[in-house]
Design an enzyme around this catalytic site. Structure first.
Site, PDB file in Angstrom:
ATOM      1  N   LYS A  84     -22.092  -0.808  -3.462  1.00  0.00           N
ATOM      2  CA  LYS A  84     -22.646  -2.139  -3.166  1.00  0.00           C
ATOM      3  C   LYS A  84     -23.688  -1.966  -2.069  1.00  0.00           C
ATOM      4  O   LYS A  84     -23.777  -0.880  -1.465  1.00  0.00           O
ATOM      5  CB  LYS A  84     -21.531  -3.102  -2.755  1.00  0.00           C
ATOM      6  CG  LYS A  84     -20.868  -2.788  -1.429  1.00  0.00           C
ATOM      7  CD  LYS A  84     -19.920  -3.914  -1.054  1.00  0.00           C
ATOM      8  CE  LYS A  84     -19.203  -3.626   0.236  1.00  0.00           C
ATOM      9  NZ  LYS A  84     -18.330  -4.702   0.666  1.00  0.00           N
ATOM     10  N   GLY A 116     -16.715  -1.216  -7.912  1.00  0.00           N
ATOM     11  CA  GLY A 116     -16.341   0.152  -7.554  1.00  0.00           C
ATOM     12  C   GLY A 116     -15.850   0.174  -6.124  1.00  0.00           C
ATOM     13  O   GLY A 116     -15.241  -0.792  -5.657  1.00  0.00           O
ATOM     14  N   LYS A 123      -2.308  -7.971   1.474  1.00  0.00           N
ATOM     15  CA  LYS A 123      -3.530  -7.162   1.349  1.00  0.00           C
ATOM     16  C   LYS A 123      -3.833  -6.861  -0.121  1.00  0.00           C
ATOM     17  O   LYS A 123      -4.952  -7.021  -0.598  1.00  0.00           O
ATOM     18  CB  LYS A 123      -3.368  -5.866   2.145  1.00  0.00           C
ATOM     19  CG  LYS A 123      -4.475  -4.863   1.951  1.00  0.00           C
ATOM     20  CD  LYS A 123      -5.813  -5.364   2.459  1.00  0.00           C
ATOM     21  CE  LYS A 123      -6.956  -4.522   1.926  1.00  0.00           C
ATOM     22  NZ  LYS A 123      -8.261  -4.996   2.355  1.00  0.00           N
ATOM     23  N   PHE A 165     -18.088 -15.065  -5.031  1.00  0.00           N
ATOM     24  CA  PHE A 165     -17.502 -13.916  -5.716  1.00  0.00           C
ATOM     25  C   PHE A 165     -17.337 -14.090  -7.225  1.00  0.00           C
ATOM     26  O   PHE A 165     -16.400 -13.565  -7.826  1.00  0.00           O
ATOM     27  CB  PHE A 165     -16.136 -13.581  -5.085  1.00  0.00           C
ATOM     28  CG  PHE A 165     -16.065 -12.129  -4.679  1.00  0.00           C
ATOM     29  CD1 PHE A 165     -16.746 -11.675  -3.572  1.00  0.00           C
ATOM     30  CD2 PHE A 165     -15.356 -11.211  -5.435  1.00  0.00           C
ATOM     31  CE1 PHE A 165     -16.717 -10.338  -3.218  1.00  0.00           C
ATOM     32  CE2 PHE A 165     -15.317  -9.864  -5.086  1.00  0.00           C
ATOM     33  CZ  PHE A 165     -15.993  -9.443  -3.980  1.00  0.00           C
ATOM     34  N   ILE A 166     -18.251 -14.848  -7.838  1.00  0.00           N
ATOM     35  CA  ILE A 166     -18.170 -14.978  -9.300  1.00  0.00           C
ATOM     36  C   ILE A 166     -19.466 -14.464  -9.935  1.00  0.00           C
ATOM     37  O   ILE A 166     -19.955 -15.030 -10.904  1.00  0.00           O
ATOM     38  CB  ILE A 166     -17.835 -16.423  -9.747  1.00  0.00           C
ATOM     39  CG1 ILE A 166     -18.816 -17.442  -9.151  1.00  0.00           C
ATOM     40  CG2 ILE A 166     -16.404 -16.788  -9.392  1.00  0.00           C
ATOM     41  CD1 ILE A 166     -18.707 -18.833  -9.785  1.00  0.00           C
ATOM     42  N   GLU A 195      -6.017  -4.391   6.959  1.00  0.00           N
ATOM     43  CA  GLU A 195      -7.412  -4.612   7.338  1.00  0.00           C
ATOM     44  C   GLU A 195      -8.171  -5.247   6.169  1.00  0.00           C
ATOM     45  O   GLU A 195      -8.044  -4.814   5.036  1.00  0.00           O
ATOM     46  CB  GLU A 195      -8.044  -3.262   7.726  1.00  0.00           C
ATOM     47  CG  GLU A 195      -9.461  -3.368   8.216  1.00  0.00           C
ATOM     48  CD  GLU A 195      -9.623  -4.437   9.279  1.00  0.00           C
ATOM     49  OE1 GLU A 195      -8.966  -4.348  10.321  1.00  0.00           O
ATOM     50  OE2 GLU A 195     -10.405  -5.389   9.062  1.00  0.00           O
ATOM     51  N   GLU A 241     -16.913  -3.215   3.593  1.00  0.00           N
ATOM     52  CA  GLU A 241     -17.924  -2.208   3.903  1.00  0.00           C
ATOM     53  C   GLU A 241     -19.296  -2.873   3.811  1.00  0.00           C
ATOM     54  O   GLU A 241     -19.534  -3.714   2.960  1.00  0.00           O
ATOM     55  CB  GLU A 241     -17.839  -1.032   2.921  1.00  0.00           C
ATOM     56  CG  GLU A 241     -16.687  -0.118   3.257  1.00  0.00           C
ATOM     57  CD  GLU A 241     -16.557   1.064   2.310  1.00  0.00           C
ATOM     58  OE1 GLU A 241     -17.559   1.480   1.729  1.00  0.00           O
ATOM     59  OE2 GLU A 241     -15.432   1.569   2.178  1.00  0.00           O
ATOM     60  N   CYS A 266     -11.693   0.555  -2.576  1.00  0.00           N
ATOM     61  CA  CYS A 266     -10.543  -0.352  -2.467  1.00  0.00           C
ATOM     62  C   CYS A 266     -10.134  -1.022  -3.778  1.00  0.00           C
ATOM     63  O   CYS A 266      -9.013  -0.820  -4.240  1.00  0.00           O
ATOM     64  CB  CYS A 266     -10.824  -1.404  -1.402  1.00  0.00           C
ATOM     65  SG  CYS A 266     -10.873  -0.682   0.242  1.00  0.00           S
TER      66      CYS A 266
HETATM   67  N1  LIG Z   1     -12.925   1.231   3.282  1.00  0.00           N
HETATM   68  C1  LIG Z   1     -12.619  -0.052   3.310  1.00  0.00           C
HETATM   69  O1  LIG Z   1     -13.467  -0.915   3.125  1.00  0.00           O
HETATM   70  C2  LIG Z   1     -11.212  -0.501   3.570  1.00  0.00           C
HETATM   71  C3  LIG Z   1     -10.975  -1.865   3.877  1.00  0.00           C
HETATM   72  C4  LIG Z   1      -9.685  -2.270   4.128  1.00  0.00           C
HETATM   73  C5  LIG Z   1      -8.630  -1.360   4.051  1.00  0.00           C
HETATM   74  N2  LIG Z   1      -8.873  -0.063   3.721  1.00  0.00           N
HETATM   75  C6  LIG Z   1      -7.742   0.865   3.688  1.00  0.00           C
HETATM   76  O2  LIG Z   1      -7.711   1.586   4.908  1.00  0.00           O
HETATM   77  C7  LIG Z   1      -7.284   2.928   4.686  1.00  0.00           C
HETATM   78  C8  LIG Z   1      -8.357   3.885   5.161  1.00  0.00           C
HETATM   79  O3  LIG Z   1      -9.519   3.705   4.373  1.00  0.00           O
HETATM   80  P1  LIG Z   1     -10.930   4.345   4.773  1.00  0.00           P
HETATM   81  O4  LIG Z   1     -11.917   3.863   3.777  1.00  0.00           O
HETATM   82  O5  LIG Z   1     -11.170   4.127   6.223  1.00  0.00           O
HETATM   83  O6  LIG Z   1     -10.590   5.911   4.514  1.00  0.00           O
HETATM   84  P2  LIG Z   1     -11.487   7.186   4.814  1.00  0.00           P
HETATM   85  O7  LIG Z   1     -11.198   8.141   3.725  1.00  0.00           O
HETATM   86  O8  LIG Z   1     -12.903   6.769   5.081  1.00  0.00           O
HETATM   87  O9  LIG Z   1     -10.894   7.751   6.187  1.00  0.00           O
HETATM   88  C9  LIG Z   1      -9.613   8.271   6.330  1.00  0.00           C
HETATM   89  C10 LIG Z   1      -9.638   9.270   7.486  1.00  0.00           C
HETATM   90  O10 LIG Z   1      -8.289   9.674   7.769  1.00  0.00           O
HETATM   91  C11 LIG Z   1      -8.319  11.038   8.147  1.00  0.00           C
HETATM   92  N3  LIG Z   1      -6.962  11.597   8.038  1.00  0.00           N
HETATM   93  C12 LIG Z   1      -6.270  11.988   6.944  1.00  0.00           C
HETATM   94  N4  LIG Z   1      -5.044  12.447   7.292  1.00  0.00           N
HETATM   95  C13 LIG Z   1      -4.951  12.299   8.644  1.00  0.00           C
HETATM   96  C14 LIG Z   1      -3.929  12.590   9.586  1.00  0.00           C
HETATM   97  N5  LIG Z   1      -2.740  13.079   9.202  1.00  0.00           N
HETATM   98  N6  LIG Z   1      -4.180  12.337  10.889  1.00  0.00           N
HETATM   99  C15 LIG Z   1      -5.375  11.847  11.290  1.00  0.00           C
HETATM  100  N7  LIG Z   1      -6.382  11.555  10.433  1.00  0.00           N
HETATM  101  C16 LIG Z   1      -6.171  11.789   9.128  1.00  0.00           C
HETATM  102  C17 LIG Z   1      -9.341  11.650   7.211  1.00  0.00           C
HETATM  103  O11 LIG Z   1      -9.814  12.890   7.699  1.00  0.00           O
HETATM  104  C18 LIG Z   1     -10.425  10.542   7.202  1.00  0.00           C
HETATM  105  O12 LIG Z   1     -11.378  10.759   8.221  1.00  0.00           O
HETATM  106  C19 LIG Z   1      -6.956   3.008   3.196  1.00  0.00           C
HETATM  107  O13 LIG Z   1      -5.603   2.721   3.003  1.00  0.00           O
HETATM  108  C20 LIG Z   1      -7.802   1.908   2.606  1.00  0.00           C
HETATM  109  O14 LIG Z   1      -7.260   1.424   1.398  1.00  0.00           O
HETATM  110  C21 LIG Z   1     -10.145   0.391   3.511  1.00  0.00           C
END
Ligand SMILES: NC(=O)c1ccc[n+]([C@@H]2O[C@H](COP(=O)([O-])OP(=O)(O)OC[C@H]3O[C@@H](n4cnc5c(N)ncnc54)[C@H](O)[C@@H]3O)[C@@H](O)[C@H]2O)c1
Length: 444
Positions: free
Chosen positions: A327, A263, A210, A255-256, A154, A158, A266
């Site tokens: 951010k 922070g 990614k 992005f510069i 993904e 955010e 990710c």
């Molecule tokens: N936040 C971003 O902007 C972003 C963008 C791209 C990719 N990612 C990636 O996506 C992934 C998720 O990131 P996020 O920011 O959404 O995380 P997050 O911490 O906001 O959400 C993760 C969710 O997973 C749940 N969870 C944990 N174990 C579980 C299980 N066994 N079954 C069901 N649910 C479970 C948690 O309770 C939580 O609600 C990460 O690998 C992150 O690196 C994040």
């Protein structure tokens, strides 16, 4: 189509809401029962522009459901999407505990063909580990059911997550199976209308894509911050330098922006995880280690400037802080530069009066009640009785402030700007000292 999504955080919730919005039937499974209850009641726990309305609309239409019942989730979707967290382990590598838990859950309950779609950011080779875990769990049940594991990382940002998901720059699909690729193409069809953005590649390349994207963006930021620190020391203005190099189309303006460090959930963890992955295969990633080191140092730059300005004596000082989120347009404070600044100020005996348009509750959750932190309702309130102002997040409402009011409110007429929001001359004309990143007054 029937879709199940494990994890209802930033990625899972946005993905679920957007797939439901385009007519699919989505079941979101999360282990956090309190979160599931809130979501069922229409209360979206994260601040993400546009998301609440989409969730409400699709819950009402019966296309979007939230549950803790993993078995029902495995039963529901042909697509089993994994969007759980992959936080850093102690050595910086990605902790795959949640991902592998979901794999075990799928193996424990699946009864027919399933396509497991990895949306979490995971190190190269995780697709294979997930497949093995599911097969192993199935074997314990005496079963051997066909399954596919696809990498579909993904890229949403955010603060602009809904827009990014609805109009993606690219949809990366990692699979060697043309039939699975075709199914994912159908699934993403509504988001792929204006031109084909779907890129099919092998699983490992998709997993690495990614990390490569985030590492590249982090590198751009650390590069500019390194140059900004140099500009300050040689009497140049980094904002002029930025325009000067951005005008080269091979470099570009995107992005510069120099600032007080990156922070969020990710960039920091993904750069560290990529360094750890490289180490795991016997390759020392000098560049990415430096990107991380430069950023860690940069997050302390505002504090160092404040400390130097006050001759090292911060005890009893009150610093107004504008911006807590990592951010704008999010309430996420994971690894935010504001935290580094505030924690350093507290350690030095100073107090903080902070204002953020949406991250106040998050700050209260993280830090609780403490005598040296006042969370303010208005930007102006953070200035009242403060010695100095520090700007950490570039929220839009900070862009054209009443500089005369800032001057009148502060005990010392001084602004430390971690995001280079203002024209230094204009700030000075209002009788304020102005210390920014790679520009502004010299502070040696
Ligand atoms: N936040 C971003 O902007 C972003 C963008 C791209 C990719 N990612 C990636 O996506 C992934 C998720 O990131 P996020 O920011 O959404 O995380 P997050 O911490 O906001 O959400 C993760 C969710 O997973 C749940 N969870 C944990 N174990 C579980 C299980 N066994 N079954 C069901 N649910 C479970 C948690 O309770 C939580 O609600 C990460 O690998 C992150 O690196 C994040």
């Amino acid at each position: 189509m029937n879709i199940t999504i494990f994890g209802s955080g930033y990625v899972g919730l946005v993905t679920g809401a957007c797939f439901a919005e385009t007519g699919n039937h989505v079941v979101c499974v999360d282990v956090d029962a309190a979160k599931v209850e809130r979501l069922r009641a229409g209360d979206v726990p994260i601040y993400e522009p546009g998301l609440e309305a989409i969730v409400a609309r699709n819950v009402k239409a019966g296309r979007l459901e939230f549950t803790t019942d993993a078995a029902a989730g495995v039963e529901h979707g042909l697509f089993q999407m994994v969007a759980v967290g992959t936080p850093p382990d102690q050595d910086g590598s990605a902790d795959l505990q949640h991902v592998l838990d979901v794999a075990s859950t799928i193996g424990a309950h699946m009864r027919e063909y399933r396509i497991v779609v990895m949306k979490s950011t995971v190190p190269v080779g995780t697709g294979d580990r997930v497949r093995e875990r599911i097969r192993h769990t199935l074997a314990e049940r005496g079963l051997d059911i066909e399954l596919d594991v696809v990498s579909n990382p993904e890229f949403l940002k955010e603060g602009a997550a809904v827009g990014d998901f609805m109009k993606p720059d690219r949809i990366v699909v990692g699979t060697n199976d043309p039939r699975t690729a075709a199914l994912l193409r159908t699934l993403y069809e509504p988001f792929n209308r204006n031109r084909d953005r779907l890129l099919v590649m092998d699983v490992r390349s998709a997993e690495l894509t990614k990390y490569a994207a985030n590492a590249m963006l982090a590198t751009k930021i650390s590069f500019m911050n390194e140059l900004a620190n140099l500009a300050e020391r040689v009497g140049a203005d980094i904002e002029d330098v930025r325009i000067g190099i951005g005008s080269d189309p091979r470099i570009g303006y995107e992005f510069i922006y120099p600032g007080c460090g990156y922070g969020g959930s990710c960039f920091p963890k993904d750069v560290r995880a990529l360094v750890a992955s490289a180490g795991g295969v016997g390759y020392e990633s000098s560049l990415l280690s430096a990107v991380e080191k430069v950023n860690e140092r940069q997050k302390s730059v505002l504090f160092e400037k404040i400390k130097r300005f006050y001759g090292g004596e911060l005890k009893g000082k009150v610093i107004g802080v504008w911006g807590l989120a990592f951010k704008p347009n999010t309430n996420d404070m994971r690894e935010a530069s504001s935290r580094t600044l505030m924690e350093a100020l507290w350690k030095a005996g100073a107090k903080v009066q902070a204002y953020d348009p949406v991250a106040r509750e998050e700050a209260a959750r993280i830090y609780g009640e403490r005598a040296d932190l006042k969370l303010c309702q208005r930007a102006g309130e953070a200035l009242e009785g403060a010695d100095a102002l520090a700007i950490v997040t570039e929220w839009r409402e900070f862009r054209s402030p009443d500089l005369a009011q800032i001057k009148d409110s502060l005990r010392d007429p001084v602004v430390f700007d971690g995001r280079n929001l203002y024209d230094p001359d204009l700030v000075r004309q209002h009788g304020l000292r102005y210390f920014a990143i790679g520009r502004g007054d010299a502070l040696m």
